[in-house]
Design a protein around this motif. Structure first.
Motif, PDB file in Angstrom:
ATOM      1  N   THR A  56     -10.408   9.811 -42.172  1.00 55.26           N
ATOM      2  CA  THR A  56      -8.971   9.666 -42.407  1.00 55.26           C
ATOM      3  C   THR A  56      -8.629   9.674 -43.888  1.00 55.26           C
ATOM      4  O   THR A  56      -7.469   9.810 -44.248  1.00 55.26           O
ATOM      5  N   LEU A  57      -9.610   9.547 -44.747  1.00 54.91           N
ATOM      6  CA  LEU A  57      -9.360   9.523 -46.191  1.00 54.91           C
ATOM      7  C   LEU A  57      -8.705  10.802 -46.671  1.00 54.91           C
ATOM      8  O   LEU A  57      -7.814  10.777 -47.525  1.00 54.91           O
ATOM      9  N   GLU A  58      -9.077  11.932 -46.113  1.00 54.20           N
ATOM     10  CA  GLU A  58      -8.497  13.196 -46.557  1.00 54.20           C
ATOM     11  C   GLU A  58      -7.068  13.392 -46.058  1.00 54.20           C
ATOM     12  O   GLU A  58      -6.368  14.289 -46.512  1.00 54.20           O
ATOM     13  N   LEU A  59      -6.597  12.549 -45.148  1.00 53.43           N
ATOM     14  CA  LEU A  59      -5.220  12.642 -44.656  1.00 53.43           C
ATOM     15  C   LEU A  59      -4.232  11.839 -45.510  1.00 53.43           C
ATOM     16  O   LEU A  59      -3.026  11.996 -45.360  1.00 53.43           O
ATOM     17  N   LEU A  60      -4.727  11.002 -46.385  1.00 50.58           N
ATOM     18  CA  LEU A  60      -3.845  10.156 -47.190  1.00 50.58           C
ATOM     19  C   LEU A  60      -2.807  10.928 -48.004  1.00 50.58           C
ATOM     20  O   LEU A  60      -1.636  10.540 -48.014  1.00 50.58           O
ATOM     21  N   PRO A  61      -3.152  12.000 -48.701  1.00 49.30           N
ATOM     22  CA  PRO A  61      -2.113  12.709 -49.468  1.00 49.30           C
ATOM     23  C   PRO A  61      -0.972  13.241 -48.597  1.00 49.30           C
ATOM     24  O   PRO A  61       0.165  13.313 -49.039  1.00 49.30           O
ATOM     25  N   ILE A  62      -1.259  13.574 -47.369  1.00 47.52           N
ATOM     26  CA  ILE A  62      -0.223  14.070 -46.466  1.00 47.52           C
ATOM     27  C   ILE A  62       0.712  12.941 -46.052  1.00 47.52           C
ATOM     28  O   ILE A  62       1.927  13.120 -45.922  1.00 47.52           O
ATOM     29  N   ILE A  63       0.168  11.760 -45.900  1.00 52.66           N
ATOM     30  CA  ILE A  63       0.934  10.622 -45.392  1.00 52.66           C
ATOM     31  C   ILE A  63       1.778   9.957 -46.478  1.00 52.66           C
ATOM     32  O   ILE A  63       2.773   9.316 -46.183  1.00 52.66           O
ATOM     33  N   TYR A  64       1.412  10.115 -47.726  1.00 53.91           N
ATOM     34  CA  TYR A  64       2.153   9.473 -48.808  1.00 53.91           C
ATOM     35  C   TYR A  64       3.636   9.832 -48.800  1.00 53.91           C
ATOM     36  O   TYR A  64       4.470   9.028 -49.188  1.00 53.91           O
ATOM     37  N   GLU A  65       3.972  11.020 -48.349  1.00 54.27           N
ATOM     38  CA  GLU A  65       5.375  11.439 -48.336  1.00 54.27           C
ATOM     39  C   GLU A  65       6.210  10.572 -47.389  1.00 54.27           C
ATOM     40  O   GLU A  65       7.366  10.282 -47.669  1.00 54.27           O
ATOM     41  N   ASP A  66       5.637  10.162 -46.270  1.00 56.18           N
ATOM     42  CA  ASP A  66       6.372   9.388 -45.267  1.00 56.18           C
ATOM     43  C   ASP A  66       6.126   7.891 -45.374  1.00 56.18           C
ATOM     44  O   ASP A  66       6.623   7.128 -44.550  1.00 56.18           O
ATOM     45  N   PHE A  67       5.360   7.454 -46.357  1.00 55.61           N
ATOM     46  CA  PHE A  67       4.977   6.055 -46.437  1.00 55.61           C
ATOM     47  C   PHE A  67       6.175   5.138 -46.638  1.00 55.61           C
ATOM     48  O   PHE A  67       6.262   4.068 -46.017  1.00 55.61           O
ATOM     49  N   HIS A  68       7.122   5.524 -47.457  1.00 57.48           N
ATOM     50  CA  HIS A  68       8.281   4.671 -47.737  1.00 57.48           C
ATOM     51  C   HIS A  68       9.095   4.405 -46.470  1.00 57.48           C
ATOM     52  O   HIS A  68       9.412   3.257 -46.159  1.00 57.48           O
ATOM     53  N   SER A  69       9.423   5.439 -45.729  1.00 60.07           N
ATOM     54  CA  SER A  69      10.199   5.233 -44.508  1.00 60.07           C
ATOM     55  C   SER A  69       9.395   4.441 -43.480  1.00 60.07           C
ATOM     56  O   SER A  69       9.950   3.643 -42.721  1.00 60.07           O
ATOM     57  N   TRP A  70       8.066   4.609 -43.467  1.00 62.39           N
ATOM     58  CA  TRP A  70       7.233   3.867 -42.519  1.00 62.39           C
ATOM     59  C   TRP A  70       7.254   2.378 -42.814  1.00 62.39           C
ATOM     60  O   TRP A  70       7.474   1.567 -41.913  1.00 62.39           O
ATOM     61  N   HIS A  71       7.043   1.981 -44.056  1.00 63.90           N
ATOM     62  CA  HIS A  71       6.983   0.540 -44.328  1.00 63.90           C
ATOM     63  C   HIS A  71       8.356  -0.110 -44.173  1.00 63.90           C
ATOM     64  O   HIS A  71       8.448  -1.290 -43.828  1.00 63.90           O
ATOM     65  N   LEU A  72       9.426   0.636 -44.351  1.00 59.21           N
ATOM     66  CA  LEU A  72      10.751   0.068 -44.066  1.00 59.21           C
ATOM     67  C   LEU A  72      10.956  -0.111 -42.565  1.00 59.21           C
ATOM     68  O   LEU A  72      11.529  -1.122 -42.129  1.00 59.21           O
ATOM     69  N   ARG A  73      10.493   0.839 -41.744  1.00 57.06           N
ATOM     70  CA  ARG A  73      10.595   0.690 -40.283  1.00 57.06           C
ATOM     71  C   ARG A  73       9.760  -0.462 -39.773  1.00 57.06           C
ATOM     72  O   ARG A  73      10.095  -1.104 -38.793  1.00 57.06           O
ATOM     73  N   MET A  74       8.645  -0.757 -40.448  1.00 56.90           N
ATOM     74  CA  MET A  74       7.767  -1.838 -40.025  1.00 56.90           C
ATOM     75  C   MET A  74       8.272  -3.194 -40.495  1.00 56.90           C
ATOM     76  O   MET A  74       7.677  -4.218 -40.202  1.00 56.90           O
ATOM     77  N   GLY A  75       9.377  -3.210 -41.229  1.00 59.58           N
ATOM     78  CA  GLY A  75       9.987  -4.470 -41.650  1.00 59.58           C
ATOM     79  C   GLY A  75       9.506  -4.982 -42.994  1.00 59.58           C
ATOM     80  O   GLY A  75       9.758  -6.144 -43.334  1.00 59.58           O
ATOM     81  N   MET A  76       8.827  -4.169 -43.764  1.00 58.17           N
ATOM     82  CA  MET A  76       8.354  -4.570 -45.086  1.00 58.17           C
ATOM     83  C   MET A  76       9.330  -4.037 -46.128  1.00 58.17           C
ATOM     84  O   MET A  76       9.564  -2.839 -46.199  1.00 58.17           O
ATOM     85  N   GLU A  77       9.901  -4.931 -46.915  1.00 59.82           N
ATOM     86  CA  GLU A  77      10.886  -4.502 -47.906  1.00 59.82           C
ATOM     87  C   GLU A  77      10.246  -3.701 -49.041  1.00 59.82           C
ATOM     88  O   GLU A  77      10.854  -2.793 -49.580  1.00 59.82           O
ATOM     89  N   HIS A  78       9.022  -4.065 -49.410  1.00 68.54           N
ATOM     90  CA  HIS A  78       8.328  -3.381 -50.484  1.00 68.54           C
ATOM     91  C   HIS A  78       6.982  -2.883 -49.970  1.00 68.54           C
ATOM     92  O   HIS A  78       6.483  -3.334 -48.945  1.00 68.54           O
ATOM     93  N   SER A  79       6.389  -1.998 -50.705  1.00 65.98           N
ATOM     94  CA  SER A  79       5.104  -1.428 -50.313  1.00 65.98           C
ATOM     95  C   SER A  79       4.041  -2.529 -50.235  1.00 65.98           C
ATOM     96  O   SER A  79       3.898  -3.316 -51.169  1.00 65.98           O
ATOM     97  N   PRO A  80       3.284  -2.597 -49.143  1.00 63.50           N
ATOM     98  CA  PRO A  80       2.250  -3.623 -49.040  1.00 63.50           C
ATOM     99  C   PRO A  80       0.987  -3.284 -49.831  1.00 63.50           C
ATOM    100  O   PRO A  80       0.103  -4.111 -49.956  1.00 63.50           O
ATOM    101  N   LEU A  81       0.928  -2.103 -50.375  1.00 64.52           N
ATOM    102  CA  LEU A  81      -0.258  -1.670 -51.105  1.00 64.52           C
ATOM    103  C   LEU A  81       0.008  -1.697 -52.596  1.00 64.52           C
ATOM    104  O   LEU A  81       1.069  -1.311 -53.071  1.00 64.52           O
ATOM    105  N   GLU A  82      -0.980  -2.156 -53.352  1.00 66.69           N
ATOM    106  CA  GLU A  82      -0.833  -2.244 -54.805  1.00 66.69           C
ATOM    107  C   GLU A  82      -0.837  -0.867 -55.463  1.00 66.69           C
ATOM    108  O   GLU A  82      -0.153  -0.661 -56.454  1.00 66.69           O
ATOM    109  N   ASN A  83      -1.603   0.070 -54.916  1.00 69.71           N
ATOM    110  CA  ASN A  83      -1.718   1.365 -55.567  1.00 69.71           C
ATOM    111  C   ASN A  83      -0.641   2.350 -55.159  1.00 69.71           C
ATOM    112  O   ASN A  83      -0.561   3.440 -55.700  1.00 69.71           O
ATOM    113  N   ILE A  84       0.209   1.989 -54.214  1.00 70.46           N
ATOM    114  CA  ILE A  84       1.325   2.854 -53.805  1.00 70.46           C
ATOM    115  C   ILE A  84       2.617   2.089 -54.078  1.00 70.46           C
ATOM    116  O   ILE A  84       2.974   1.179 -53.353  1.00 70.46           O
ATOM    117  N   GLN A  85       3.311   2.430 -55.122  1.00 72.45           N
ATOM    118  CA  GLN A  85       4.574   1.805 -55.467  1.00 72.45           C
ATOM    119  C   GLN A  85       5.689   2.815 -55.239  1.00 72.45           C
ATOM    120  O   GLN A  85       5.981   3.641 -56.076  1.00 72.45           O
TER     121      GLN A  85
END
Length: 87
Positions: A56-85
């Motif tokens: 799954t490591l090679e899929l990360l660059p593809i998923i970064y585009e949708d990460f913001h909308s995903w963490h907002l849908r999951m109820g997280m106001e800010h990114s839960p990951l330190e390396n993705i702001q």
């Protein structure tokens, strides 16, 4: 209007008649599947052990585009990951 156009129009009408009421359900199911996929790919970064992280490591660059909308849908106001702001 040819016979082929009439049949195509009739087929399109039937498809809309049968699938139209369930379109919202299909969209919601698709979004839930996408959220689960995102969770599986991001699980190693979120601290959940993932035996398939090598694949799954090679899929990360593809998923970064949708990460913001995903963490907002999951109820997280800010990114839960330190390396993705994203916000």
């Amino acid at each position: 209007m040819s016979f082929r156009d009439r049949v195509r129009s009739f087929t399109d009408g039937l498809t809309e008649y049968y699938a139209g009421p369930y379109r919202a359900t299909f969209i919601k199911a698709r979004q839930q599947e996408d959220d689960l996929f995102m969770m599986l790919v991001m699980s190693e970064a979120l601290g959940v052990p993932n035996p398939a992280s090598y694949y799954t490591l090679e899929l990360l660059p593809i998923i970064y585009e949708d990460f913001h909308s995903w963490h907002l849908r999951m109820g997280m106001e800010h990114s839960p990951l330190e390396n993705i702001q994203c916000c």
